[in-house]
Design an enzyme around this catalytic site. Sequence first.
Site, PDB file in Angstrom:
ATOM      1  N   HIS A  17     -15.410  -7.091   6.769  1.00 44.15           N
ATOM      2  CA  HIS A  17     -15.978  -7.602   8.018  1.00 44.15           C
ATOM      3  C   HIS A  17     -17.209  -8.475   7.795  1.00 44.15           C
ATOM      4  O   HIS A  17     -18.089  -8.556   8.658  1.00 44.15           O
ATOM      5  CB  HIS A  17     -16.314  -6.431   8.951  1.00 44.15           C
ATOM      6  CG  HIS A  17     -15.097  -5.756   9.489  1.00 44.15           C
ATOM      7  ND1 HIS A  17     -14.508  -6.109  10.685  1.00 44.15           N
ATOM      8  CD2 HIS A  17     -14.336  -4.777   8.976  1.00 44.15           C
ATOM      9  CE1 HIS A  17     -13.442  -5.354  10.895  1.00 44.15           C
ATOM     10  NE2 HIS A  17     -13.317  -4.537   9.870  1.00 44.15           N
ATOM     11  N   HIS A 104      -9.410   7.729   1.475  1.00 44.23           N
ATOM     12  CA  HIS A 104      -9.928   6.360   1.443  1.00 44.23           C
ATOM     13  C   HIS A 104     -11.021   6.276   0.376  1.00 44.23           C
ATOM     14  O   HIS A 104     -11.313   7.253  -0.303  1.00 44.23           O
ATOM     15  CB  HIS A 104     -10.471   5.963   2.824  1.00 44.23           C
ATOM     16  CG  HIS A 104     -10.276   4.516   3.160  1.00 44.23           C
ATOM     17  ND1 HIS A 104     -10.932   3.504   2.500  1.00 44.23           N
ATOM     18  CD2 HIS A 104      -9.480   3.915   4.074  1.00 44.23           C
ATOM     19  CE1 HIS A 104     -10.565   2.343   2.991  1.00 44.23           C
ATOM     20  NE2 HIS A 104      -9.672   2.556   3.955  1.00 44.23           N
ATOM     21  N   ASP A 342      -2.508  -1.158   9.258  1.00 40.71           N
ATOM     22  CA  ASP A 342      -1.058  -1.242   9.121  1.00 40.71           C
ATOM     23  C   ASP A 342      -0.440   0.153   9.054  1.00 40.71           C
ATOM     24  O   ASP A 342      -0.921   0.997   8.288  1.00 40.71           O
ATOM     25  CB  ASP A 342      -0.686  -1.987   7.840  1.00 40.71           C
ATOM     26  CG  ASP A 342      -1.084  -3.448   7.876  1.00 40.71           C
ATOM     27  OD1 ASP A 342      -0.286  -4.250   8.360  1.00 40.71           O
ATOM     28  OD2 ASP A 342      -2.186  -3.776   7.401  1.00 40.71           O
TER      29      ASP A 342
END
Length: 410
Positions: A17, A104, A342
């Site tokens: 980002h 993650h 996704d």
Amino acid sequence: MSSFGSIFKVSTYGESHCASVGAIIEGCPPGMPLSDADIQPQMTRRRPGQSALTTPRNEADAVQIQSGVEAGVTLGTPIGLMVRNKDQRPHDYTETDHYPRPSHADWTYLLKYGIKASSGGGRSSARETIGRVAAGAIAERYLKLAYGVEIVAFVSSVGKVHMPDSETDNDLLSEDYLKLLSTITREKVDENSVRCPHQETADLMEERIVEAKSKADSIGGTVTCVIRRCPVGLGEPVFDKLEAKLAHAMLSIPATKGFEIGSGFKGTEVAGSVHNDAFVKKADGKLGTKTNRSGGVQGGISNGEDIYFKVPFKSPATISQEQTTAKYSGEEGVLATRGRHDPCVVPRAVPIVEAMAALVIMDAVLIQNARKASASLLPPLETPLPPSMSLPPPQKAEEIVDEIVKTQQA
């Protein structure tokens, strides 16, 4: 580190980002026609928001060449590539201020650096692969113009839905599947949103992805890639064998969990007498292999046959389900992840796999060409080498045809 390659060296930059992402490419040969339009098709295939099966993040991913190209031709100097992030939503990730997301990279990045990007996974995000795909498109353009190399990847499984590749569960790859590898095109791959060239299987794959998405869950899969018309002699034994460099490249892609080349694990289940690739003289007079269990690489060096391999991608870690897990403080809590992600990464991973394959082959080509050019400057040997130490002289075309006709008549 964030650089890949020895002579054709690619350094990527950017977080999920931040203002922009991109790459610097060193070692690109001068004099090659190149424009944004030559790179953009692969960027468009990788970009988010392509279909209902991908993340809804809406990014055009328009690439801009910043340096190293003038009047539409490469200068041989570093090529700068930039893609601006336009659909940024860092506020969608405020929950990660309190929770490391299960499976993650939030926790490991924090442990390693003592600090991490506040949103979207930072450098561990698949957004980082934009620079790779752009650089790969440049490498692929050179390989196509110089050698006619073709690199095509496709989705071969989603969850437990597998594209048929053998006659029975115990067989090695079937003739039909090997024929597909030798003829498949990107146009055929892109005929459906799953990017599987077997429509019946593609329909089942789409159903599986939709099911995962409807449950706010995710699912993994595999991508198969074939490299055709690859020059022979690529790969640097013993630690930089071609398959080792390909494995390195593929396992550097986010969410990858393995690498399998040629017959892969199936090759461990048959005898050597079945698995061995016998040598034959091909129609062009060159020595080749009758079968290709090796996947185009023997002894870590390309042998001129099609190179094919498979890469598994795990189910994406970021899901929208509530998950019981621990906060950074160790206190147990419930994480409800927002953001856009996704449900299955493999359809968008196809151009990323192609790009990394192109970077490996491009670097190996430049290394091998440097060796050949250096050797060509030496004076001829005074004493001829024995037959087993040097290549035989090439046959004339008519002699090759005569031999083929005689073989067929016999």
